[in-house]
Design a protein around this motif. Structure first.
Motif, mmCIF file in Angstrom:
data_model
loop_
_atom_site.group_PDB
_atom_site.id
_atom_site.type_symbol
_atom_site.label_atom_id
_atom_site.label_comp_id
_atom_site.label_asym_id
_atom_site.label_seq_id
_atom_site.Cartn_x
_atom_site.Cartn_y
_atom_site.Cartn_z
ATOM 1 N N LEU A 175 0.848 -1.190 0.000
ATOM 2 C CA LEU A 175 0.000 0.000 0.000
ATOM 3 C C LEU A 175 0.879 1.234 0.000
ATOM 4 O O LEU A 175 1.760 1.391 0.844
ATOM 5 C CB LEU A 175 -0.903 -0.007 1.232
ATOM 6 N N THR A 176 0.641 2.136 -0.961
ATOM 7 C CA THR A 176 1.418 3.362 -1.041
ATOM 8 C C THR A 176 0.488 4.570 -1.076
ATOM 9 O O THR A 176 -0.529 4.557 -1.763
ATOM 10 C CB THR A 176 2.310 3.375 -2.295
ATOM 11 N N LEU A 177 0.838 5.574 -0.315
ATOM 12 C CA LEU A 177 0.206 6.886 -0.387
ATOM 13 C C LEU A 177 1.277 7.811 -0.939
ATOM 14 O O LEU A 177 2.005 8.484 -0.197
ATOM 15 C CB LEU A 177 -0.276 7.344 0.988
ATOM 16 N N SER A 178 1.402 7.827 -2.249
ATOM 17 C CA SER A 178 2.542 8.494 -2.856
ATOM 18 C C SER A 178 2.190 9.003 -4.252
ATOM 19 O O SER A 178 1.927 8.201 -5.151
ATOM 20 C CB SER A 178 3.727 7.526 -2.937
ATOM 21 N N PRO A 179 2.153 10.337 -4.424
ATOM 22 C CA PRO A 179 2.376 11.302 -3.351
ATOM 23 C C PRO A 179 1.079 11.648 -2.613
ATOM 24 O O PRO A 179 -0.006 11.492 -3.156
ATOM 25 C CB PRO A 179 2.897 12.522 -4.097
ATOM 26 N N LEU A 180 1.227 12.131 -1.396
ATOM 27 C CA LEU A 180 0.153 12.755 -0.633
ATOM 28 C C LEU A 180 0.602 14.185 -0.368
ATOM 29 O O LEU A 180 1.560 14.415 0.370
ATOM 30 C CB LEU A 180 -0.091 12.012 0.676
ATOM 31 N N THR A 181 -0.063 15.139 -0.986
ATOM 32 C CA THR A 181 0.350 16.531 -0.886
ATOM 33 C C THR A 181 -0.824 17.399 -0.454
ATOM 34 O O THR A 181 -1.986 17.058 -0.687
ATOM 35 C CB THR A 181 0.890 17.047 -2.230
ATOM 36 N N PHE A 182 -0.513 18.531 0.166
ATOM 37 C CA PHE A 182 -1.537 19.516 0.499
ATOM 38 C C PHE A 182 -0.869 20.843 0.837
ATOM 39 O O PHE A 182 0.328 20.892 1.177
ATOM 40 C CB PHE A 182 -2.419 19.056 1.665
ATOM 41 N N ASP A 183 -1.639 21.888 0.698
ATOM 42 C CA ASP A 183 -1.175 23.221 1.063
ATOM 43 C C ASP A 183 -1.543 23.488 2.511
ATOM 44 O O ASP A 183 -2.657 23.174 2.950
ATOM 45 C CB ASP A 183 -1.807 24.288 0.165
ATOM 46 N N MET A 184 -0.608 24.078 3.252
ATOM 47 C CA MET A 184 -0.856 24.384 4.653
ATOM 48 C C MET A 184 -0.236 25.733 4.990
ATOM 49 O O MET A 184 0.989 25.892 4.945
ATOM 50 C CB MET A 184 -0.287 23.300 5.568
ATOM 51 N N ALA A 185 -1.090 26.722 5.308
ATOM 52 C CA ALA A 185 -0.636 28.041 5.736
ATOM 53 C C ALA A 185 0.342 28.642 4.736
ATOM 54 O O ALA A 185 1.424 29.115 5.083
ATOM 55 C CB ALA A 185 0.004 27.948 7.116
ATOM 56 N N ARG A 186 -0.011 28.619 3.474
ATOM 57 C CA ARG A 186 0.793 29.148 2.374
ATOM 58 C C ARG A 186 2.102 28.385 2.184
ATOM 59 O O ARG A 186 3.000 28.840 1.483
ATOM 60 C CB ARG A 186 1.056 30.650 2.553
ATOM 61 N N GLY A 187 2.191 27.226 2.798
ATOM 62 C CA GLY A 187 3.294 26.316 2.560
ATOM 63 C C GLY A 187 2.764 25.067 1.887
ATOM 64 O O GLY A 187 1.581 24.961 1.560
ATOM 65 N N HIS A 188 3.653 24.126 1.665
ATOM 66 C CA HIS A 188 3.255 22.919 0.935
ATOM 67 C C HIS A 188 3.864 21.697 1.608
ATOM 68 O O HIS A 188 5.059 21.674 1.918
ATOM 69 C CB HIS A 188 3.732 23.005 -0.514
ATOM 70 N N VAL A 189 3.028 20.696 1.864
ATOM 71 C CA VAL A 189 3.475 19.434 2.448
ATOM 72 C C VAL A 189 3.423 18.356 1.377
ATOM 73 O O VAL A 189 2.400 18.187 0.707
ATOM 74 C CB VAL A 189 2.600 19.037 3.654
ATOM 75 N N ALA A 190 4.521 17.660 1.214
ATOM 76 C CA ALA A 190 4.588 16.532 0.283
ATOM 77 C C ALA A 190 5.058 15.317 1.068
ATOM 78 O O ALA A 190 6.024 15.398 1.840
ATOM 79 C CB ALA A 190 5.544 16.829 -0.866
ATOM 80 N N SER A 191 4.397 14.206 0.889
ATOM 81 C CA SER A 191 4.757 13.014 1.651
ATOM 82 C C SER A 191 4.637 11.769 0.794
ATOM 83 O O SER A 191 3.865 11.722 -0.172
ATOM 84 C CB SER A 191 3.882 12.884 2.900
ATOM 85 N N ASP A 192 5.416 10.788 1.171
ATOM 86 C CA ASP A 192 5.368 9.463 0.559
ATOM 87 C C ASP A 192 5.342 8.452 1.698
ATOM 88 O O ASP A 192 6.295 8.367 2.485
ATOM 89 C CB ASP A 192 6.579 9.226 -0.339
ATOM 90 N N ILE A 193 4.264 7.692 1.782
ATOM 91 C CA ILE A 193 4.108 6.695 2.833
ATOM 92 C C ILE A 193 3.951 5.333 2.166
ATOM 93 O O ILE A 193 3.113 5.156 1.279
ATOM 94 C CB ILE A 193 2.903 7.009 3.734
ATOM 95 N N ARG A 194 4.756 4.406 2.603
ATOM 96 C CA ARG A 194 4.796 3.080 1.983
ATOM 97 C C ARG A 194 4.573 2.026 3.064
ATOM 98 O O ARG A 194 5.348 1.938 4.018
ATOM 99 C CB ARG A 194 6.156 2.880 1.301
ATOM 100 N N ILE A 195 3.482 1.259 2.924
ATOM 101 C CA ILE A 195 3.126 0.233 3.908
ATOM 102 C C ILE A 195 3.221 -1.127 3.227
ATOM 103 O O ILE A 195 2.402 -1.466 2.367
ATOM 104 C CB ILE A 195 1.709 0.466 4.460
#
Length: 698
Positions: A412-432
């Motif tokens: 199971l992969t959540l890749s990419p999981l991205t979102f904007d937060m407070a005019r910044g940007h979060v990018a993540s890759d989660i691999r199960i």
């Protein structure tokens, strides 16, 4: 032509071909005539023998038997027909009927392989459809090969009486018993509907089903048939309404599906697809079948207080079904996110943030402990694209979420999981990775430079006076089938970096990093300007679920703040000491360590540390024996704090790599351990205390 040539003309190659074709035609006509006159009854035992050998089942006809062409289409009649089940399915027969009378289309089968029954009469039939426990074989796939999906022939007209269908799927925990009521056809129209009703269980939840095939205005030879089905379970209701090209033809169907209930996971569990539990939902979609795919288009509805729309396709592939979807949500409520993290949405809705907290061994627990359903992940693969425009959450400025979820053979992969937060940007890759007996999870979460004023606006930070930013990265690997378990033995690093900027808050208790300066300005009312940050690093090295400060170092215009200690993912305990030293001489300073203890869910701040109490005692003693002015000397800060070199800080380097502005190694940031002393060594008492606090060992 001479007589001798005419005599031998019939012996030419062309003559031989003509004689052969004529002989074949005569033989076919003769065979057809014999079959038609005798109705093929003499083939009964041959039929039983050949059918038994080809299906690896016992096929018996206890009553009348007919097998002939009338005149072209096949006519088959059998009374007291029975077909046994495979050995693993038990003693009951796979199929038995008091009487079956069908007329099969021969020409379409010979030229295109189309299996079509022009007319079927079925009386007193019993059909036993069953998968084995491994879901590798089923009762309707003949031979010794792997079980295949059920494919019904096209039936254009039917009369069915007293027919029962039994279905069992142990692995999917699905069972159903369906009774098909009388269905009659008159000339080219159905005189009455094909009606069915039955009961069953889906993962121990009982359900009922009723339905009908209604075609009062449709001709049997090509008209559409109206279908109506209603499923009713404890927490789920499903309605299907639309048309089929034929009574058993699903290809090209035009159906409308409405599903509603208290938990969407109940509905998808029927086909073996596992998702976290949700709140009340309602979904509508158009449904059609194309090949091995069931396609849900124009899907729309809601779950909880969140909307959803898009398309969904379920493909019946081997070795696992494939789920593909493109979904979008305009507004996603934070409560509806809770189950996908591992929290109970009903508790969160009822209690707010407190609903996410449980107690284990008398201490509060915040990290979710809901188990990943590893067994269910083996049933299907997935490729899901999901977007969210806005997240409805107080004090959490998140928007533009984009998730690509993949599931391939229990990976199971959540890749990419991205979102904007407070005019910044979060990018993540989660691999199960659930392919192994022990589930391994890799976390890689990255926060791009984000304005502190916007990010912390809900916590009293003054955006207009805050120019500082923050960036961060969390990279961990752990083993376990829950978030808590995977983090409780994780290894990796956490780094939060503060580049140069100002920081100002409406809550003055959060704005000054130097306790002495804060006390002095508090009494004189001179808290007039924001803190000027040169650079800062809040870093932790995580070993086997224990995070050690490595380092916590924040350099401001007037002070240097250092933190030592750590926390535990195992029992979520905190044990960190913060100290702020002035760079310049300060008359009133009480920069003794400020302790942060407690747990993730209930942190505790202890600004009155033993060192500060000791200094207060010294000051009181000096005041008694000398003068009040001498007592102040106990709180004098000589201002010897060493400015930090910002290069290693901004690169997220460990404590060993930190230096002063003069290039000398720092000796005050610890050694990347949980010790709170400058040299990074723990005393015996501290070792015992942290062992008890972090590991829960008494």
């Amino acid at each position: 032509m001479p007589w001798y040539r005419r005599r031998y003309r019939k012996h030419t190659p062309l003559g031989w071909i003509g004689r052969i074709l004529l002989g074949l035609l005569i033989a076919i006509i003769l065979a057809w005539a014999i079959l038609f006159i005798t109705k093929g009854r003499f083939l009964k035992h041959s039929f039983e023998r050949i059918a038994s050998q080809s299906t690896h089942r016992t096929v018996r006809v206890a009553g009348d038997f007919q097998f002939y062409f009338n005149p072209i289409n096949l006519k088959f009649v059998a009374e007291e027909l029975s077909v046994s089940n495979p050995d693993w399915a038990g003693p009951r027969n796979f199929f038995e009927a008091k009487r079956i009378d069908l007329r099969g289309a021969v020409v379409p089968f010979l030229f295109s392989g189309t299996r079509r029954i022009n007319r079927l009469e079925l009386d007193g039939a019993r059909v036993d459809m069953e998968w084995d426990k491994t879901r590798q074989h089923n009762s309707w796939t003949f031979g010794t090969g792997k079980g295949k999906p059920l494919e019904l022939p096209l039936i254009r007209a039917a009369t069915v009486t007293g027919t029962q269908v039994r279905y069992r799927d142990p692995r999917q925990q699905l069972a159903a018993d369906i009774l098909i009521e009388t269905a009659k056809a008159t000339e080219s129209r159905f005189a009455s509907a094909i009606r069915l009703n039955g009961t069953g269980t889906a993962r121990t939840t009982p359900f009922t089903v009723v339905g009908a095939l209604l075609s009062p205005n449709a001709t049997i030879a090509g008209g559409e048939n109206q279908l109506m089905l209603h499923f009713d379970a404890a927490r789920t209701k499903l309605d299907v309404l639309g048309t089929l090209p034929g009574a058993t033809a699903l290809e090209g169907s035009k159906l409308r599906v409405t599903a509603r209930g208290s938990n969407l996971a109940d509905l998808l569990a029927v086909i073996g697809v596992a998702i976290p539990e949700t709140r009340t939902y309602k979904l509508n979609a158009a449904l059609t079948k194309a090949g091995n795919e069931w396609r849900f288009t124009r899907l729309n509805g809601f779950f909880g207080d969140s909307d959803i729309a898009g398309t969904l396709t379920v493909a019946l592939k081997e070795p696992r079904l494939l789920l593909t979807a493109t979904l979008a949500t305009r507004t996603l409520d934070i409560i509806d996110v809770a189950p996908f993290i591992g929290y109970n949405p009903d508790l969160v809705a009822a209690k707010g943030a407190a609903g996410a907290i449980t107690r284990v061994g008398g201490t509060p627990r915040l990290l979710p402990d809901a188990k990943l359903r590893v067994d269910a992940l083996r049933n299907f693969d997935a490729d899901v694209r999901y977007t969210v425009r806005t997240l409805r959450a107080r004090s959490l400025p998140v928007s533009n979420i984009a998730l690509t979820l993949g599931l391939d053979n229990s990976l199971l992969t959540l890749s990419p999981l991205t979102f904007d937060m407070a005019r910044g940007h979060v990018a993540s890759d989660i691999r199960i990775n659930a392919r192994r007996p022990a589930v391994v999870t890799d976390y890689d979460i990255r926060l791009s430079p984000t304005p502190l004023g916007v990010l912390l606006a809900g916590w009293g930070v003054e955006e207009s006076g805050t120019t500082g930013t923050v960036k961060a990265r969390i990279k961990l690997t752990g083993i376990g089938d829950t978030v808590h378990d995977s983090l409780s033995n994780a290894n990796g690093r956490i780094a939060i970096i503060l580049p140069k900027g100002s920081f100002w808050t409406r809550n003055i208790q959060l704005s000054e990093l130097d306790l002495g300066t804060f006390v002095y300005k508090l009494f004189l009312g001179k808290l007039k300007e924001p803190v000027q940050i040169n650079c800062g690093l809040i870093g932790f090295t995580v070993r086997n679920g224990i995070a050690a400060a490595d380092p916590i170092l924040i350099d401001t215009q007037k002070n240097v703040m250092i933190g030592r200690g750590g926390f535990s993912f195992r029992n979520e305990a905190l044990d960190i000491a913060f100290r702020a030293d002035g760079k310049k001489f300060s008359l009133i300073s009480a920069q003794s360590p400020v302790g942060v203890g407690g747990y993730f869910a209930a942190p505790a701040i202890n600004p009155i540390s033993p060192q500060l109490v000791e200094r207060a005692g010294v000051g009181l003693g000096l005041s008694l024996v000398a003068t009040p002015l001498v007592g102040v000397l106990a709180f004098v800060d000589v201002g010897d704090a060493k400015s930090a070199a910002c290069g290693p800080v901004l690169s997220g380097a460990t404590a060993k790599a930190q230096t002063t502005t003069k290039g000398k190694p720092r000796d005050d940031v610890g050694k990347g351990t949980t010790a709170k002393a400058e040299d990074g060594k723990r005393s015996d008492a501290e070792k015992k205390g942290q062992k008890k606090k972090f590991l829960g060992i008494f």
